[in-house]
Structure formats: structure tokens, C-alpha cells
Design an enzyme around this catalytic site. Structure first.
Site, PDB file in Angstrom:
ATOM      1  N   HIS A 123      -8.647  -3.222  -6.138  1.00 16.47           N
ATOM      2  CA  HIS A 123      -8.560  -3.400  -4.424  1.00 16.47           C
ATOM      3  C   HIS A 123      -9.642  -2.541  -4.019  1.00 16.47           C
ATOM      4  O   HIS A 123     -10.078  -1.672  -4.502  1.00 16.47           O
ATOM      5  CB  HIS A 123      -7.131  -2.940  -3.907  1.00 16.47           C
ATOM      6  CG  HIS A 123      -7.058  -3.421  -2.674  1.00 16.47           C
ATOM      7  ND1 HIS A 123      -7.575  -2.547  -1.549  1.00 16.47           N
ATOM      8  CD2 HIS A 123      -6.335  -4.256  -1.911  1.00 16.47           C
ATOM      9  CE1 HIS A 123      -7.241  -3.078  -0.294  1.00 16.47           C
ATOM     10  NE2 HIS A 123      -6.290  -4.199  -0.684  1.00 16.47           N
ATOM     11  N   SER A 162      -6.371  -9.347   6.977  1.00 17.48           N
ATOM     12  CA  SER A 162      -5.548  -9.555   8.274  1.00 17.48           C
ATOM     13  C   SER A 162      -4.859 -11.086   8.530  1.00 17.48           C
ATOM     14  O   SER A 162      -4.976 -11.646   9.071  1.00 17.48           O
ATOM     15  CB  SER A 162      -6.533  -9.496   9.322  1.00 17.48           C
ATOM     16  OG  SER A 162      -7.114  -8.282   9.412  1.00 17.48           O
ATOM     17  N   LYS A 201       0.942  -1.138  -0.031  1.00 16.55           N
ATOM     18  CA  LYS A 201      -0.059   0.141   0.003  1.00 16.55           C
ATOM     19  C   LYS A 201       0.739   1.238  -0.127  1.00 16.55           C
ATOM     20  O   LYS A 201       1.933   1.451  -0.512  1.00 16.55           O
ATOM     21  CB  LYS A 201      -1.121  -0.096   1.310  1.00 16.55           C
ATOM     22  CG  LYS A 201      -1.651  -1.375   1.301  1.00 16.55           C
ATOM     23  CD  LYS A 201      -2.888  -1.271   2.253  1.00 16.55           C
ATOM     24  CE  LYS A 201      -3.567  -2.801   2.053  1.00 16.55           C
ATOM     25  NZ  LYS A 201      -4.709  -2.647   2.723  1.00 16.55           N
ATOM     26  N   GLU A 230      -9.565  -0.664  -1.564  1.00 17.85           N
ATOM     27  CA  GLU A 230      -9.354   0.826  -1.222  1.00 17.85           C
ATOM     28  C   GLU A 230      -9.624   1.452  -2.573  1.00 17.85           C
ATOM     29  O   GLU A 230      -9.991   2.693  -2.835  1.00 17.85           O
ATOM     30  CB  GLU A 230      -8.051   0.890  -0.571  1.00 17.85           C
ATOM     31  CG  GLU A 230      -8.053   0.499   0.702  1.00 17.85           C
ATOM     32  CD  GLU A 230      -6.911  -0.125   1.150  1.00 17.85           C
ATOM     33  OE1 GLU A 230      -5.724  -0.264   0.647  1.00 17.85           O
ATOM     34  OE2 GLU A 230      -6.825  -1.063   2.084  1.00 17.85           O
TER      35      GLU A 230
HETATM   36  P1  13P Z   1      -4.293  -6.455   5.799  1.00 21.99           P
HETATM   37  O1  13P Z   1      -3.553  -7.829   5.604  1.00 21.99           O
HETATM   38  O2  13P Z   1      -3.492  -5.229   6.516  1.00 21.99           O
HETATM   39  O3  13P Z   1      -5.542  -6.797   6.333  1.00 21.99           O
HETATM   40  O4  13P Z   1      -4.604  -5.985   4.277  1.00 21.99           O
HETATM   41  C1  13P Z   1      -5.088  -6.766   3.185  1.00 21.99           C
HETATM   42  C2  13P Z   1      -5.025  -6.292   2.011  1.00 21.99           C
HETATM   43  O5  13P Z   1      -5.877  -5.389   1.731  1.00 21.99           O
HETATM   44  C3  13P Z   1      -4.068  -6.625   0.986  1.00 21.99           C
HETATM   45  O6  13P Z   1      -4.354  -6.296  -0.187  1.00 21.99           O
END
Ligand code: 13P
Length: 255
Positions: free
Chosen positions: A98, A216, A12, A100
Site C-alpha cells: 500500500h 476516494s 487502515k 502508506e
Molecule cells: P480512501 O478510499 O480513503 O481514499 O483510501 C483509499 C485506500 O488507500 C485504500 O487502500
């Protein structure tokens, strides 16, 4: 059919250049710990070159991936990155759609579909993300939401392209929350996705598609996910920023 497991680190918008280099060197030096599992690092676009060069210097079999791209080949698209640019920097993969991107940047299934087609046409392997929100799960709409995203994001792909594509099931409520889906919850949706891919192409094609779980994932919950028949790897956010954690997850899938 045995699908090669794939564990990808989605960094990210984190780290700086020095830390990106350090983390890459640490992962590359220990790639053997992942066994047969394929490792992919997806740094911010600004560090793709540094990460790619660090991987190349160690001659390790770690793959490079982008976190996003535009669907057009070139032109007046200020701030965007073209498929061929990712390829030029040594990327093999690109994360698309994704949650996001979908939530914060308005990416629809149609946009993700255009990007997926552009990635494949350029020679990149898309990692196409889908997943329901907590509200959607609690109102019993998980299957419908995920099926709509899969159908829309992968619409019109010929079987030869579909079988190369990686799908990442990332329930939005599990991303960055520490609330991992249970192995049974994840397996149920993965099986649903594979079944749907079977109807979109054929069961033989669906059998080849690698479906990652994301949300997670940590070293201590990866093993239970890894033994599920339709979970072929992980897309890792937070835990991918630490070499020990990322490799611990890869090891759980590599055994
Ligand atoms: P986390 O592993 O921090 O929950 O994020 C997952 C994710 O969005 C991977 O693309």
C-alpha cells in the site's frame, strides 16, 4: 472473459473492537446487496480474529484480509505478522505494498515482491498496490512509475500465481483526498497494467487478473468506475468504515 468483481475495505488503523464487530455484522447481514461481487474486509491485525469470528457466526460469504505481513515464516522479527498467522485467522487475502507502507514505512518494490511471493507460497491471495504521486502524474511519468512498480512487485511470479494475484491501482493523490481519478484516467492506467501483465505472462493470464481501483471511491462515483472494462472492483479506505457506503460501492460493482 468475465472476472469476478472484488470490493475490499481497507480499514487502515481505525475503529475499536466493538465497532469492528458492529461494522462486520452490518456488512455480513447485507452481503446479498453486493450481488456477485466478492466482498473483503481488511481490519487492523488486532481485530482479524474478532472480524473473522463475526463473519463465521453469520455464515456469510465475506472474505477476510490482512493489511500487511512479513515475508518470513517465523523468527526474531518483533512486531511482525507471518503469512501463516494470517491464514490461521482465516484470511484469504492480504494487502501488500500500500502507498502508506511504501511512503511511511520504506517498502520498496523488492520488499513488496518478497512479500507477494511469501503470501502466494502460504496460500494467501495478495492485493498488490501500485500508484503514482501527484508530482509524478504532473510531470508525465505515470506510466513509467506504475510499470516499474508492477514489474518490480510482481517479478518472477509464475503465470499460475500471477493470475490469482489482485492488483490495486491507487493513485497516491486520490487517497483520502476526496479527489477521485476520473473513470477515463483510471481505465487508462488499468489498461496499461493489463497490457504489461500480458507481456510478463500472456494475454490469457492478464485477462484473468483482477485490477481494483482505489482512491476516494464513494457510492456516488463507483458506478462510473465500475463500467470501465478494466476496472474489476475497488479498494476502499474511508468509505469502508460505514456499512451503507461500503455496500453502496459493492452494489455499484455488483449490478
Ligand atoms: P480512501 O478510499 O480513503 O481514499 O483510501 C483509499 C485506500 O488507500 C485504500 O487502500
Amino acid at each position: 472473459m468475465s472476472r469476478r468483481k472484488i470490493v475490499a475495505g481497507n480499514w487502515k488503523m481505525n475503529l475499536d473492537r466493538a465497532k469492528a464487530k458492529e461494522l462486520t455484522a452490518a456488512v455480513a447481514a447485507r452481503v446479498a446487496e453486493a450481488g456477485a461481487t466478492e466482498l473483503v474486509l481488511c481490519p487492523p491485525a488486532t481485530y482479524l480474529e474478532t472480524v473473522g469470528a463475526t463473519i463465521a457466526a453469520t455464515k456469510s460469504a465475506v472474505a477476510l484480509g490482512g493489511q500487511n505481513m512479513h515475508d518470513k515464516a517465523s523468527g526474531a522479527f518483533t512486531g511482525e505478522v507471518a503469512p501463516a498467522m494470517l491464514l490461521d485467522l482465516g484470511c484469504r487475502y492480504v494487502i501488500l505494498g500500500h502507498s502508506e507502507r511504501r511512503t511511511l514505512f520504506g517498502e520498496t518494490d523488492a520488499i513488496v515482491n518478497a512479500k507477494t511471493k511469501a503470501a502466494l507460497a502460504a496460500g494467501l491471495i495478495p492485493i498488490v498496490c501500485v500508484g503514482e504521486t501527484l508530482e509524478e502524474r504532473e510531470s508525465g511519468r505515470t506510466s513509467d512509475v506504475v510499470a516499474t512498480q508492477v514489474r518490480g512487485s510482481l517479478a518472477g511470479l509464475p503465470p499460475a500465481d500471477l493470475e490469482k494475484t489482485v492488483v490495486a491501482y491507487e493513485p497516491v493523490w486520490a487517497i483520502g483526498t476526496g479527489k477521485v481519478a476520473t473513470p477515463q484516467q483510471a481505465q487508462e492506467v488499468h489498461a496499461l497494467i493489463r497490457g504489461l501483465l500480458g507481456t510478463l505472462a500472456s494475454p490469457a493470464v492478464a485477462d484473468k487478473v483482477r485490477i481494483q481501483y482505489g482512491g476516494s471511491v464513494k457510492p456516488d462515483n463507483a458506478a462510473d468506475l465500475a463500467i470501465q472494462p478494466d476496472i474489476d472492483g475497488a479498494l476502499v479506505g474511508g468509505a469502508s468504515l460505514k456499512a451503507d457506503d461500503f455496500l453502496g460501492i459493492a452494489k455499484a460493482f455488483g449490478g
